[in-house]
Design a protein around this motif. Structure first.
Motif, PDB file in Angstrom:
ATOM      1  N   ASP A 205       5.489  -0.063  66.194  1.00 48.58           N
ATOM      2  CA  ASP A 205       4.560   1.058  66.367  1.00 48.58           C
ATOM      3  C   ASP A 205       4.443   1.349  67.860  1.00 48.58           C
ATOM      4  OD1 ASP A 205       2.869   3.089  65.740  1.00 48.58           O
ATOM      5  OD2 ASP A 205       1.221   1.828  65.012  1.00 48.58           O
ATOM      6  N   LEU A 206       3.979   2.540  68.182  1.00 47.28           N
ATOM      7  CA  LEU A 206       3.706   2.884  69.570  1.00 47.28           C
ATOM      8  C   LEU A 206       2.614   3.938  69.634  1.00 47.28           C
ATOM      9  CD1 LEU A 206       6.386   5.280  70.988  1.00 47.28           C
ATOM     10  CD2 LEU A 206       6.676   4.287  68.749  1.00 47.28           C
ATOM     11  N   ASP A 207       1.851   3.894  70.695  1.00 49.44           N
ATOM     12  CA  ASP A 207       0.748   4.833  70.895  1.00 49.44           C
ATOM     13  C   ASP A 207       1.324   6.074  71.571  1.00 49.44           C
ATOM     14  OD1 ASP A 207      -1.555   6.207  71.470  1.00 49.44           O
ATOM     15  OD2 ASP A 207      -2.683   4.431  72.103  1.00 49.44           O
ATOM     16  N   GLU A 255       1.933  -2.319  76.925  1.00 47.49           N
ATOM     17  CA  GLU A 255       0.869  -2.507  75.940  1.00 47.49           C
ATOM     18  C   GLU A 255       0.822  -1.378  74.913  1.00 47.49           C
ATOM     19  OE1 GLU A 255      -2.675  -2.878  78.153  1.00 47.49           O
ATOM     20  OE2 GLU A 255      -2.241  -4.901  78.904  1.00 47.49           O
ATOM     21  N   VAL A 258       4.060  -1.574  70.372  1.00 49.14           N
ATOM     22  CA  VAL A 258       3.699  -2.742  69.574  1.00 49.14           C
ATOM     23  C   VAL A 258       4.969  -3.444  69.107  1.00 49.14           C
ATOM     24  CG1 VAL A 258       2.453  -3.577  67.551  1.00 49.14           C
ATOM     25  CG2 VAL A 258       1.600  -1.582  68.810  1.00 49.14           C
ATOM     26  N   ALA A 260       6.481  -6.920  66.984  1.00 50.20           N
ATOM     27  CA  ALA A 260       6.096  -7.896  65.965  1.00 50.20           C
ATOM     28  C   ALA A 260       7.314  -8.712  65.571  1.00 50.20           C
ATOM     29  CB  ALA A 260       5.493  -7.194  64.744  1.00 50.20           C
TER      30      ALA A 260
END
Length: 429
Positions: A205-207, A255, A258, A260
């Motif tokens: 995921d990424l913002d 940051e 994401v 995992a």
């Protein structure tokens, strides 16, 4: 100082940490009993601990429950380790047995049992209606800690026995050994226009709004180097900066991406296709050979591709409020989804009549809804599947049957198998 061999055994043995926990429980019991006796068992009132009969019953229940719990946990762990050895590798068992978190859980359960038994002994030794309050209170707290540890252990064990958990367990140990045996020299910092990955992981995921805002503030364009679902090693490029990189905080940008241990469905629909294809391949592979399960999976793959066939795909470009491109990422294309669904199933299942028949049915149906620019990917799969079936079957009825589209695999397709001509009868014209 213990010898090198002794230290190695202490690190490798499963029972060392639980034994130390039990010895710690014995020492703690001696301390609490001494404190209670120093205060004449009046330090903690019975309104908190309970009356002697109730305390005796509770301590007996705690002790018996801890024995049952420890036995159950060790049994389940043994079965899980055996399954992991059979499915992944017999050499994985050492890493599982050396897992400190699991050893601490076993130790806590055993120490709670030990402390409860010693508290019961002290309660019986008092015998005058008083209760060693501090000792009993600590026993209660150990019981609560054991309950919390049980849930944490189940969560930890479940994560550890996943494929990703086992891989990370061994990979992290390997990383530590490399750092210890091959210490890195001073490495020059990365270029200012590249943001490197500080830890290994898969992009899940990424913002995007925050990345766009950061790029707009710095007046540059950010490019996400890995694709969603890609694994990124330590030190590999994570983001590239096109423009002026000076005003960007690399740590802040990291940051916003994401990482995992394994892929997730949150922002990676290709992972759903990947898992369905894996299930179908297991149904095809020997010695299991369950093509009916594979056909059921192809039904869902067909349905999902049919939804995608008529929908627009994102460009991977993200713009700010002024319409300027600020973030670029690679996205999955229609051709990528088609190859993901059909390529491996074609190679694995061409020899099983149900599989090519169901794949042909899916491909022909997709051609009825896919726009012209998406037809070549489907035509390619039909051509390759036809060639694979022809390689698997001799020219004759079986080949024609395998080339027949069938929504059920075998059952609902038209009967296009030519009837063989008997040698004693003339062929009909």
């Amino acid at each position: 100082m213990p010898s090198l061999r002794a230290r190695h055994r202490l690190r490798a043995e499963l029972w060392i940490v639980p034994l130390l926990c039990v010895l710690g429980a014995i020492a703690l019991s001696l301390i609490t009993v001494a404190v209670d006796r120093a205060f004449d068992d009046q330090l903690v009132p019975t309104s908190i601990t309970g009356k002697p009969d109730a305390v005796s019953s509770i301590l007996s229940t705690i002790a018996s429950a801890m024995v049952t719990l420890t036995t159950l946990v060790l049994t389940v762990t043994t079965v899980a380790v055996q399954l992991a050895m059979g499915q992944f590798s017999p050499r994985i068992v050492r890493a599982l047995l050396q897992d400190r978190a699991s050893q601490l859980a076993y130790g806590l359960f055993a120490s709670t049992f030990t402390f409860a038994m010693l508290a019961q002994r002290e309660l019986n030794a008092v015998g005058d209606g008083s209760v060693p309050g501090l000792t009993v209170l600590v026993a209660y707290l150990l019981m609560l800690a054991s309950i919390a540890a049980l849930f944490l252990y189940i969560h930890h064990a479940g994560n550890s026995l996943r494929a990703a958990g086992l891989i990370d367990l061994v990979g992290d140990h390997l990383h530590e050994q490399i750092d210890r045996l091959y210490p890195a020299d001073d490495v020059a910092s990365s270029a200012g226009d590249v943001v490197v990955c500080p830890e290994p992981g898969i992009v899940v995921d990424l913002d995007r709004p925050a990345l766009v805002a950061a790029a707009r503030e710095a007046g540059c364009v950010l490019e996400l180097v890995p694709m969603m679902g890609d694994f990124v090693p330590v030190g590999a490029p994570l983001l590239r900066i096109h423009g002026e990189p000076v005003r960007l905080d690399h740590a802040h940008l990291v940051e916003l991406v994401v990482l995992a241990a394994e892929r997730t469905h949150g922002d990676d629909p290709a992972y759903g296709f990947r898992k369905l294809v894996d299930i179908a391949e297991r149904g095809i592979a020997q010695p299991f050979s369950d093509p009916s399960t594979a056909v059921m999976v192809i039904d869902r793959l067909h349905d999902s591709l049919r939804q995608l066939a008529i929908r627009p795909f994102p460009t991977g470009q993200h713009r700010d409020a002024a319409g300027e491109v600020r973030l670029v990422e690679r996205v999955m294309s229609w051709e990528g989804y088609v190859r993901l669904v059909f390529d491996e199933l074609r190679l694995a299942g061409a020899s099983s009549p149900q599989i090519p028949r169901r794949l042909f049915a899916a491909l022909h149906d997709l051609k009825t809804v896919a726009p012209p620019d998406r037809q070549p990917a489907l035509d390619r799969e039909i051509e390759l599947l036809t060639a694979a079936v022809q390689d698997q079957f001799d020219d004759g009825p079986d080949r024609y049957a395998a080339l027949t589209p069938d929504q059920q695999g075998i059952g609902s397709g038209p009967d296009l198998t030519p009837q063989p001509t008997l040698a004693s009868e003339p062929a009909h014209r």
